[in-house]
Write a protein that holds these residues in place. Structure first.
Motif, PDB file in Angstrom:
ATOM      1  N   GLY A   7       2.189   6.685  -6.906  1.00 59.67           N
ATOM      2  CA  GLY A   7       1.183   7.619  -7.392  1.00 59.67           C
ATOM      3  C   GLY A   7       1.574   9.061  -7.154  1.00 59.67           C
ATOM      4  N   VAL A   8       2.137   9.339  -5.984  1.00 60.21           N
ATOM      5  CA  VAL A   8       2.569  10.695  -5.658  1.00 60.21           C
ATOM      6  C   VAL A   8       3.837  11.051  -6.433  1.00 60.21           C
ATOM      7  CG1 VAL A   8       3.428  12.140  -3.771  1.00 60.21           C
ATOM      8  CG2 VAL A   8       1.473  10.648  -3.393  1.00 60.21           C
ATOM      9  N   LYS A  64       2.405   1.681  -3.512  1.00 68.64           N
ATOM     10  CA  LYS A  64       1.484   2.210  -4.525  1.00 68.64           C
ATOM     11  C   LYS A  64       1.205   3.683  -4.277  1.00 68.64           C
ATOM     12  CE  LYS A  64      -0.785  -2.083  -5.701  1.00 68.64           C
ATOM     13  NZ  LYS A  64      -2.030  -2.828  -5.714  1.00 68.64           N
ATOM     14  N   LEU A  65       1.073   4.058  -3.022  1.00 72.22           N
ATOM     15  CA  LEU A  65       0.830   5.463  -2.692  1.00 72.22           C
ATOM     16  C   LEU A  65       2.015   6.323  -3.120  1.00 72.22           C
ATOM     17  CD1 LEU A  65      -0.949   7.594  -1.193  1.00 72.22           C
ATOM     18  CD2 LEU A  65       0.430   7.094   0.805  1.00 72.22           C
ATOM     19  N   LEU A  66       3.230   5.866  -2.816  1.00 71.39           N
ATOM     20  CA  LEU A  66       4.414   6.641  -3.178  1.00 71.39           C
ATOM     21  C   LEU A  66       4.593   6.723  -4.690  1.00 71.39           C
ATOM     22  CD1 LEU A  66       7.036   5.562  -0.500  1.00 71.39           C
ATOM     23  CD2 LEU A  66       5.787   7.706  -0.659  1.00 71.39           C
ATOM     24  N   GLY A 106       0.812  -1.220   0.000  1.00 67.78           N
ATOM     25  CA  GLY A 106       0.000   0.000   0.000  1.00 67.78           C
ATOM     26  C   GLY A 106       0.833   1.251   0.000  1.00 67.78           C
ATOM     27  N   ILE A 107       1.882   1.270   0.809  1.00 63.77           N
ATOM     28  CA  ILE A 107       2.773   2.432   0.845  1.00 63.77           C
ATOM     29  C   ILE A 107       3.476   2.592  -0.500  1.00 63.77           C
ATOM     30  CG2 ILE A 107       4.893   3.340   1.871  1.00 63.77           C
ATOM     31  CD1 ILE A 107       3.940   2.190   4.542  1.00 63.77           C
TER      32      ILE A 107
END
Length: 88
Positions: free
Chosen positions: A62-63, A58-60, A55-56
């Motif tokens: 995306g950002v 994918k979040l990173l 999850g981290i």
């Protein structure tokens, strides 16, 4: 390249899952009734760490895409202002 990233994710998840398993055992002094219970807890810790890291990641990612786009725009603006400033 994608396979290498999945292998790295798996190795890091195993290490983090083992650390989480050790912390839970140290904090709560868990008594196991059989080897299956201990393995189940370790697998649960592994899955939780895999979900957290995935999850981290994918979040990173995306950002990171937006950070790179904004950085390119700012760099182009900076270079354009320098070029226009030198011509005057």
């Amino acid at each position: 390249m994608e396979l290498i990233m999945e292998i790295i994710l798996g190795i890091v998840s195993i290490i983090l899952g083992t650390a989480l398993f050790w912390m839970l055992n140290s904090m709560f002094s868990i008594t196991y009734f059989g080897f299956g219970a201990m393995v189940s807890l370790w697998i649960g810790c592994f899955v939780v760490s895999l979900l957290i890291i995935g999850g981290i990641g994918k979040l990173l990612l995306g950002v990171l895409k937006w950070i790179i786009i904004i950085g390119i725009i700012l760099a182009i603006g900076f270079v354009a202002s320098k070029v226009n400033g030198n011509q005057e």
